[in-house]
Design a protein around this motif. Structure first.
Motif, mmCIF file in Angstrom:
data_model
loop_
_atom_site.group_PDB
_atom_site.id
_atom_site.type_symbol
_atom_site.label_atom_id
_atom_site.label_comp_id
_atom_site.label_asym_id
_atom_site.label_seq_id
_atom_site.Cartn_x
_atom_site.Cartn_y
_atom_site.Cartn_z
ATOM 1 N N GLN A 165 -9.236 35.069 9.610
ATOM 2 C CA GLN A 165 -9.742 34.070 10.081
ATOM 3 C C GLN A 165 -9.319 32.670 9.100
ATOM 4 N N ALA A 166 -9.641 31.657 9.741
ATOM 5 C CA ALA A 166 -8.928 30.454 8.959
ATOM 6 C C ALA A 166 -10.213 29.798 8.290
ATOM 7 N N PRO A 167 -10.308 30.219 7.163
ATOM 8 C CA PRO A 167 -11.306 29.433 6.475
ATOM 9 C C PRO A 167 -10.920 27.959 5.981
ATOM 10 N N GLY A 168 -12.196 27.169 5.725
ATOM 11 C CA GLY A 168 -11.770 25.880 5.044
ATOM 12 C C GLY A 168 -11.610 25.775 3.661
ATOM 13 N N PRO A 169 -11.121 24.922 3.165
ATOM 14 C CA PRO A 169 -11.378 24.721 1.625
ATOM 15 C C PRO A 169 -12.557 24.930 1.108
ATOM 16 N N ALA A 170 -12.565 25.642 -0.042
ATOM 17 C CA ALA A 170 -13.944 26.082 -0.660
ATOM 18 C C ALA A 170 -14.676 27.035 -0.192
ATOM 19 N N ASP A 171 -13.973 27.785 0.886
ATOM 20 C CA ASP A 171 -14.988 28.939 1.454
ATOM 21 C C ASP A 171 -14.718 30.033 0.582
ATOM 22 N N ARG A 172 -15.569 30.998 0.739
ATOM 23 C CA ARG A 172 -15.353 32.142 -0.301
ATOM 24 C C ARG A 172 -15.175 33.461 0.596
ATOM 25 N N PHE A 173 -14.520 34.415 0.304
ATOM 26 C CA PHE A 173 -14.222 35.729 0.835
ATOM 27 C C PHE A 173 -14.035 36.866 -0.134
ATOM 28 N N PRO A 174 -14.308 38.006 0.435
ATOM 29 C CA PRO A 174 -14.330 39.054 -0.692
ATOM 30 C C PRO A 174 -12.794 39.355 -0.813
ATOM 31 N N LEU A 175 -12.370 39.805 -2.140
ATOM 32 C CA LEU A 175 -10.862 40.281 -2.421
ATOM 33 C C LEU A 175 -10.723 41.231 -3.384
ATOM 34 N N TRP A 176 -10.139 42.326 -3.186
ATOM 35 C CA TRP A 176 -10.023 43.632 -4.071
ATOM 36 C C TRP A 176 -8.925 43.183 -5.172
ATOM 37 N N THR A 177 -9.007 43.365 -6.435
ATOM 38 C CA THR A 177 -8.299 43.252 -7.263
ATOM 39 C C THR A 177 -8.185 44.571 -8.273
ATOM 40 N N ASP A 178 -7.164 44.591 -9.200
ATOM 41 C CA ASP A 178 -7.124 45.725 -10.316
ATOM 42 C C ASP A 178 -7.635 45.066 -11.637
ATOM 43 N N ASP A 179 -7.437 45.781 -12.341
ATOM 44 C CA ASP A 179 -8.026 45.600 -13.938
ATOM 45 C C ASP A 179 -7.708 44.096 -14.395
ATOM 46 N N GLU A 180 -6.308 43.864 -14.147
ATOM 47 C CA GLU A 180 -5.783 42.680 -14.544
ATOM 48 C C GLU A 180 -5.810 41.584 -13.835
ATOM 49 N N GLY A 181 -6.717 41.617 -12.625
ATOM 50 C CA GLY A 181 -6.859 40.371 -11.703
ATOM 51 C C GLY A 181 -5.857 40.368 -10.606
ATOM 52 N N ARG A 182 -4.978 41.280 -10.508
ATOM 53 C CA ARG A 182 -3.817 41.210 -9.433
ATOM 54 C C ARG A 182 -4.295 41.575 -8.148
ATOM 55 N N ILE A 183 -4.238 40.947 -7.065
ATOM 56 C CA ILE A 183 -4.519 41.593 -5.693
ATOM 57 C C ILE A 183 -4.113 43.011 -5.476
ATOM 58 N N ALA A 184 -5.068 43.655 -5.173
ATOM 59 C CA ALA A 184 -4.908 45.220 -4.852
ATOM 60 C C ALA A 184 -5.551 45.476 -3.408
ATOM 61 N N GLY A 185 -5.353 46.539 -2.884
ATOM 62 C CA GLY A 185 -5.768 47.012 -1.708
ATOM 63 C C GLY A 185 -7.277 47.838 -1.853
#
Length: 197
Positions: free
Chosen positions: A113-133
């Protein structure tokens, strides 16, 4: 019916017919025994390995709340990340998030979906904060283990069937060679009144 004929006492039954019938019985027994054993062994091993992978992923992957900074168009895809960057219908956005230790990170993410600036969404990361599945769940691990076991069982059964076919091919080849020899012997006396044929 053809299978039963090979077991009957019959003057036309050859030794190769009996061997071929026994090869079929042995193949069925081996398919059941080896297929089951291979499927169980591989499925159990895969289940153990996948269960450990589930444990590791659930321990080291975290769901965080990310914030859209801006839309990014025309940038090359990131090389790895188990994200969906190459799918059609996804837009690329620069996002900001914090890892479990509170350190802020920014990076490119793909969103459907095309969110606008400052919109929040869930994101999976690893222990170092890198994007993960998303981490694998137990049900998915069980399904993969069952599929691995079924594939191993089918592979073992296919191997046994392949060996049986080679044995039958060799028997048929010998049978034809024997017929050729017998026809050659019969050909010398063919049509002679005193040959007894």
């Amino acid at each position: 019916m053809r299978f039963v004929w090979r077991w009957r006492r019959n003057p036309l039954r050859r030794r190769s017919d009996v061997v071929e019938a026994w090869a079929g019985v042995a193949a069925v027994v081996l398919m059941l025994v080896l297929g089951t054993a291979a499927g169980w062994a591989v499925g159990s091993f895969a289940h153990g390995a996948l269960r450990e992978a589930v444990r590791q992923q659930q321990q080291h992957r975290h769901l965080v709340s990310a914030e859209v900074v801006r839309s990014v168009t025309g940038t090359p895809a990131e090389p790895d990340h188990e994200s969906t960057t190459g799918r059609e219908g996804y837009g690329r956005f620069l996002a900001r998030w914090q890892d479990p230790d509170g350190v802020e990170h920014t990076g490119l993410v793909a969103l459907h979906q095309a969110p606008g600036p400052a919109d929040r969404f869930p994101l999976w990361t690893d222990d170092e904060g890198r994007i993960a599945g998303r981490p694998m769940d137990r049900a998915t691990a069980v399904v993969h283990a069952v599929l691995a076991g079924a594939a191993a069982a089918a592979g073992a059964a296919g191997l046994v069937e392949g060996v049986r076919r080679v044995v039958v091919w060799r028997l048929v080849h010998r049978r034809y060679a024997q017929w050729d020899r017998e026809w050659q012997q019969a050909g010398h006396t063919w049509g002679r009144a005193d040959a007894g044929s």
